[in-house]
Design a protein around this motif. Structure first.
Motif, mmCIF file in Angstrom:
data_model
loop_
_atom_site.group_PDB
_atom_site.id
_atom_site.type_symbol
_atom_site.label_atom_id
_atom_site.label_comp_id
_atom_site.label_asym_id
_atom_site.label_seq_id
_atom_site.Cartn_x
_atom_site.Cartn_y
_atom_site.Cartn_z
ATOM 1 N N ARG A 165 0.847 -1.192 0.000
ATOM 2 C CA ARG A 165 0.000 0.000 0.000
ATOM 3 C C ARG A 165 0.882 1.241 0.000
ATOM 4 N NH1 ARG A 165 -3.659 -0.926 3.978
ATOM 5 N NH2 ARG A 165 -5.428 -0.965 2.542
ATOM 6 N N LEU A 166 0.555 2.205 -0.881
ATOM 7 C CA LEU A 166 1.187 3.519 -0.771
ATOM 8 C C LEU A 166 0.486 4.291 0.343
ATOM 9 C CD1 LEU A 166 3.271 5.541 -1.813
ATOM 10 C CD2 LEU A 166 1.515 6.403 -3.383
ATOM 11 N N LYS A 177 4.580 14.321 -2.584
ATOM 12 C CA LYS A 177 5.594 14.244 -1.533
ATOM 13 C C LYS A 177 6.058 12.812 -1.255
ATOM 14 C CE LYS A 177 6.490 17.060 1.480
ATOM 15 N NZ LYS A 177 7.689 17.866 1.800
ATOM 16 N N VAL A 178 5.119 11.877 -1.204
ATOM 17 C CA VAL A 178 5.442 10.528 -0.731
ATOM 18 C C VAL A 178 5.926 9.619 -1.849
ATOM 19 C CG1 VAL A 178 4.499 8.484 0.416
ATOM 20 C CG2 VAL A 178 3.842 10.763 1.204
ATOM 21 N N HIS A 179 5.406 9.775 -3.059
ATOM 22 C CA HIS A 179 5.735 8.886 -4.178
ATOM 23 C C HIS A 179 6.888 9.456 -5.013
ATOM 24 C CE1 HIS A 179 5.322 6.376 -7.703
ATOM 25 N NE2 HIS A 179 5.094 7.445 -8.439
ATOM 26 N N ASP A 235 -13.791 12.030 -0.283
ATOM 27 C CA ASP A 235 -13.804 11.491 1.072
ATOM 28 C C ASP A 235 -12.842 10.322 1.276
ATOM 29 O OD1 ASP A 235 -15.341 10.027 -0.675
ATOM 30 O OD2 ASP A 235 -16.965 9.622 0.730
ATOM 31 N N VAL A 236 -12.609 9.502 0.238
ATOM 32 C CA VAL A 236 -11.750 8.324 0.356
ATOM 33 C C VAL A 236 -10.857 8.216 -0.869
ATOM 34 C CG1 VAL A 236 -11.660 5.810 0.555
ATOM 35 C CG2 VAL A 236 -13.475 7.070 1.719
ATOM 36 N N SER A 237 -9.580 7.974 -0.639
ATOM 37 C CA SER A 237 -8.629 7.719 -1.728
ATOM 38 C C SER A 237 -7.719 6.576 -1.300
ATOM 39 C CB SER A 237 -7.791 8.965 -2.034
ATOM 40 O OG SER A 237 -8.623 10.027 -2.451
ATOM 41 N N GLU A 238 -7.247 5.810 -2.286
ATOM 42 C CA GLU A 238 -6.399 4.668 -1.966
ATOM 43 C C GLU A 238 -5.461 4.377 -3.126
ATOM 44 O OE1 GLU A 238 -6.759 0.369 0.276
ATOM 45 O OE2 GLU A 238 -8.552 1.208 -0.673
ATOM 46 N N PHE A 239 -4.191 4.103 -2.785
ATOM 47 C CA PHE A 239 -3.190 3.823 -3.804
ATOM 48 C C PHE A 239 -2.325 2.647 -3.377
ATOM 49 C CE2 PHE A 239 -4.411 8.054 -4.922
ATOM 50 C CZ PHE A 239 -4.261 8.105 -6.303
#
Length: 439
Positions: free
Chosen positions: A249-250, A347-349, A387-391
């Motif tokens: 998971r990212l 920032k994170v990826h 409201d929700v995001s996922e990578f």
């Protein structure tokens, strides 16, 4: 399909109504396999997403809006809740590396591509719904209704997936083993490690087959073999399809809560419970693998500085997969009110788990050494809504392109790495994908 008929009836009811903005129509649907349904559809793009926890599964078709520039992702933040009652969900991905132009077999994927689909098939828990999305903007009312009706009328029933996979005919590794050994002799020099203490180098394995391979059949086989992974597929045209069975998971964001992880450090699994437990114990004690994981979680926490109010990291644990096991540390953070997905992705990826540390110098070394384009391999793939995001990080992945299959694997190179052992790690990761031909 009864759900298809119900949505067409809902569309007819909209013709006399004044609508504005995003509208989502829903109908309950019975389906056995979302991949089997997606495989049979004539519309493109065709997109698939299945969460690692197996409680969220989405299949998407067509596009009513599309973003192809990372800077456009900022436009998805700060949306008001639509009259549909739920926010629009954009599915897509970002390439591993933004800098070099994406060409060749990766060209249609680009550095960034997100779509708001016309059709979604959504399974959450025990409920499955067929969804039709519309966006009314100004005077496009009649056109939207017509386009939505045409898309619904083209939908086909799900098909049976093929568990038989054609035999491999040829295999070609880039780099080959002599070039790999040359790379590592270079990056493991003491002076080089002082400048770049960790770099993740990858290998592309190209396979030719005796018969035509369907990428959706392959993804379904991966899903059966690796249930503890994210499973994703992106097909923007009949010529290419990117699929992955990724353990990593990212991040997942639910309102202001963020869940991420450091997944780095690995050892094989043998299938023998006692031996695997011993290997896991040795992995947690191994200095090189613990250091590799520390690079990742330290970097993520540092990059969340200024984006999150609080952030904590868990103790190291083992994530066991079928052929391999990894060190995992979970990260949980409370985001600042103004933090948006485009900032998190920027920032994170990519994390040190797939790039290296420090980031800029590691990416520069990867560009210098690797002859193949990574494209979306090790990229950030997922969905964004208000409201929700996922990578997920798209490792253990493959690009099916014009009947060739390119499979991608990588290994973190740092102090304590051994060139032969790292080559074997690439093979272990590759076997987790090739194992479906042998099971």
């Amino acid at each position: 399909m009864l759900a298809q008929t119900h949505l067409l009836e809902q569309l007819d009811a909209l013709t006399a109504a004044e609508q504005q903005g995003f509208v989502r129509l829903r109908a309950a649907m019975d389906v056995t396999s979302l991949i089997g349904w997606l495989k049979e559809q004539p519309l493109f793009p065709r997109i698939y997403w299945h969460a690692r926890e197996r409680d969220r599964e989405f299949a998407a078709l067509g596009a009513i809006r599309e973003l192809t520039d990372p800077t456009q992702l900022a436009s998805l933040t700060g949306q008001l809740r639509p009259t549909a009652g739920s926010y629009p969900r954009y599915y897509g991905g970002l390439a591993f590396d933004y800098q070099p132009p994406v060409t060749g077999e990766w060209q249609e994927f680009g550095q960034c591509r997100f779509v708001l689909p016309r059709i979604e098939l959504i399974r959450q828990g025990n409920q499955t719904e067929l969804v039709c999305n519309l966006w009314f903007d100004g005077n496009n009312h009649a056109h939207e209704l017509t386009s939505a009706r045409e898309a619904l009328q083209q939908l086909q029933p799900e098909t049976t997936l093929t568990h038989y996979l054609p035999a491999q005919r040829e295999r070609h590794d880039t780099p080959d083993k002599p070039r790999w050994m040359q790379w590592l002799s270079q990056v493991l020099q003491p002076d080089a490690l002082k400048i770049i203490p960790k770099v993740v180098l990858s290998r592309r394995t190209t396979l030719q087959f005796s018969e035509t391979l369907n990428p959706w059949d392959l993804l379904a086989n991966w899903q059966s073999a690796t249930p503890a992974c994210f499973h994703i597929g992106y097909q923007f045209s009949p010529e290419s399809c990117f699929i992955a069975s990724s353990p990593e998971r990212l991040y997942r964001r639910h309102d202001r809560q963020l869940f991420s992880e450091a997944l780095a450090g690995s050892t094989p699994r043998t299938g023998d419970a006692e031996q695997d437990a011993e290997l896991a114990s040795l992995l947690l004690q191994d200095g090189k693998n613990r250091l590799e994981n520390r690079f990742v979680h330290t970097d993520i926490l540092t990059r969340l500085d200024g984006l999150a109010d609080t952030a904590v990291v868990s103790e190291a644990q083992i994530l066991p997969l079928k052929h391999i096991q990894h060190i995992k540390r979970e990260i949980e953070a409370t985001l600042l009110p103004e933090t948006a997905d485009w900032q998190l992705l920027q920032k994170v990826h990519p994390t040190p788990a797939v790039g290296g540390s420090p980031r800029r110098k590691a990416l520069s070394q990867i560009r210098e050494l690797e002859q193949h384009q990574r494209g979306w391999y090790a990229g950030a793939c997922g969905f964004i809504s208000e409201d929700v995001s996922e990578f997920t990080v798209a490792i253990r992945s493959g690009l099916w392109h014009q009947n060739q299959l390119h499979l991608y694997t990588g290994a973190g190179i740092l102090t304590g790495s051994d060139a032969e052992a790292e080559w074997q790690e690439l093979d272990t990761k590759l076997n987790s994908m090739l194992g479906v031909w042998n099971d």
